[in-house]
Design an enzyme around this catalytic site. Structure first.
Site, mmCIF file in Angstrom:
data_model
loop_
_atom_site.group_PDB
_atom_site.id
_atom_site.type_symbol
_atom_site.label_atom_id
_atom_site.label_comp_id
_atom_site.label_asym_id
_atom_site.label_seq_id
_atom_site.Cartn_x
_atom_site.Cartn_y
_atom_site.Cartn_z
ATOM 1 N N LYS A 70 0.834 -1.209 0.000
ATOM 2 C CA LYS A 70 0.000 0.000 0.000
ATOM 3 C C LYS A 70 0.869 1.259 0.000
ATOM 4 C CE LYS A 70 -2.237 -1.467 3.664
ATOM 5 N NZ LYS A 70 -1.727 -2.860 3.720
ATOM 6 N N THR A 71 1.872 1.292 0.871
ATOM 7 C CA THR A 71 2.765 2.455 0.924
ATOM 8 C C THR A 71 3.539 2.603 -0.374
ATOM 9 O OG1 THR A 71 3.000 2.192 3.325
ATOM 10 C CG2 THR A 71 4.659 3.525 2.206
ATOM 11 N N ARG A 224 6.480 -8.271 1.536
ATOM 12 C CA ARG A 224 7.338 -7.864 2.650
ATOM 13 C C ARG A 224 7.984 -9.073 3.315
ATOM 14 N NH1 ARG A 224 4.278 -4.332 6.522
ATOM 15 N NH2 ARG A 224 4.880 -2.657 5.099
#
Length: 338
Positions: A70-71, A224
């Protein structure tokens, strides 16, 4: 049993040493962003249309599990549209003055990224409504009957909100976003592509595709986690195999790290074993599981449960949690028939 879930390699939430890694591996363009193809196409059209009309991009809400990008997407949107990006988070905006300071310092067409936007308090939300709709900031001066509202015009800007818990957003705030995108867990092939690309950025030498596949299998379909595992395997192979990442050395690394082929670590397996061995597979209440594992209820529910349920190892019932037949099979435990 460890109580600091932040130290877990397979924890999809951001931890302190992820910041440097994210900056190193974060793609800058939509073309370099792997996966989430439908979202990428929609964003590409939105950005191009806004540029053609010379308008700010619509407010965008991105939601999904931690670690899905998202970031990264927020930075890409700003970069692709040649806008400056300012970054904050819901917990960081404690007072109306904090939000006012942020909004009045924005320039025309800036992007304001608000992470964990579901954690904004109600009072802050209400100040945000006219800012998002009318590009205006309403400030109340004084108290009681003599109070006055001072309206300050703001430059046109774009808010990109990110949340892992869209259900906690009020409908009033959610409805003010013109584009709402749900980030899904990644396909295995996409994770492999991410690992292969990022290995080059980390100067990690991977000998065979089997090693890439083994990292991808344990990534929980989350970039991640895949990046974190890649870094740990790289370090292990640097010492044990002269920096060469191959299938056999990867297998040794997994043994050392305690991570199995589905991405379960020691804590995940211990939770399942406690439910099976101590409570006959369940149902057992969340408070009881927390007491038996030494973790708090919120950590069990928000950190460990989601993935165990996603892969079908844990079920919820009105009476409590139950270990599934798949969990018994994975752990090699024979289920006793009543």
């Amino acid at each position: 049993m460890p109580t600091n879930q932040q130290a877990r390699i397979v924890n999809s939430k951001k931890i302190n040493n992820d910041k440097t890694l994210d900056l190193t591996l974060r793609p800058k363009k939509l073309a370099d962003y792997v996966g989430q193809n439908r979202i990428k196409e929609n964003l590409k059209i939105t950005i191009q249309a806004a540029q053609k009309r010379q308008e700010p991009i619509e407010h965008i809400l991105l939601y999904g599990a931690p670690g899905l990008g998202k970031t990264t997407l927020a930075h890409i949107i700003a970069n692709e549209s040649n806008r400056n990006i300012k970054i904050t988070s819901g917990p960081a905006i404690e007072k109306s003055g904090d939000l006012a300071a942020i909004l009045t310092n924005l320039q025309a067409n800036d992007v304001l990224f608000i992470d964990e936007i579901h954690r904004l308090n109600k009072g802050i939300e209400e100040i945000l409504y006219p800012a998002m709709e009318d590009y205006a900031l309403d400030i109340i001066i004084g108290k009681g009957p003599s109070a006055k509202i001072l309206r300050i015009d703001l430059p046109h800007f774009t808010i990109i909100g990110a949340t892992t818990k869209i259900s906690r957003l009020s409908s009033a705030l959610r409805d003010r976003f013109g584009l709402i995108n749900h980030l899904n867990f990644y396909k295995h092939d996409d994770i492999e592509q991410i690992i292969k690309h990022n290995a080059g950025l980390l100067n990690a030498v991977i000998k065979d595709n089997a090693a890439i596949a083994e990292i991808a299998k344990r990534s929980r379909r989350t970039p991640r986690v895949a990046n974190r595992l890649l870094r740990r395997v790289r370090d292990y192979c640097e010492i044990k195999n002269n920096g060469l990442i191959d299938f056999n050395t990867c297998e040794q690394a997994w043994q050392a790290l305690g991570i199995d082929e589905l991405g379960l670590d020691l804590i995940d397996r211990e939770i399942l074993e406690i439910i099976i061995n101590k409570f006959h597979g369940g149902p057992v209440g969340l408070n009881t599981i927390a007491a038996a594992t030494g973790e708090d209820v919120a950590t069990i529910e928000e950190v460990y449960e989601p993935y165990l349920m996603q892969i079908g190892f844990l079920d919820r019932s009105p009476r409590g949690r139950l270990a599934t037949d798949a969990a018994y099979k994975h752990l090699g435990i024979v289920k006793k028939r009543s």
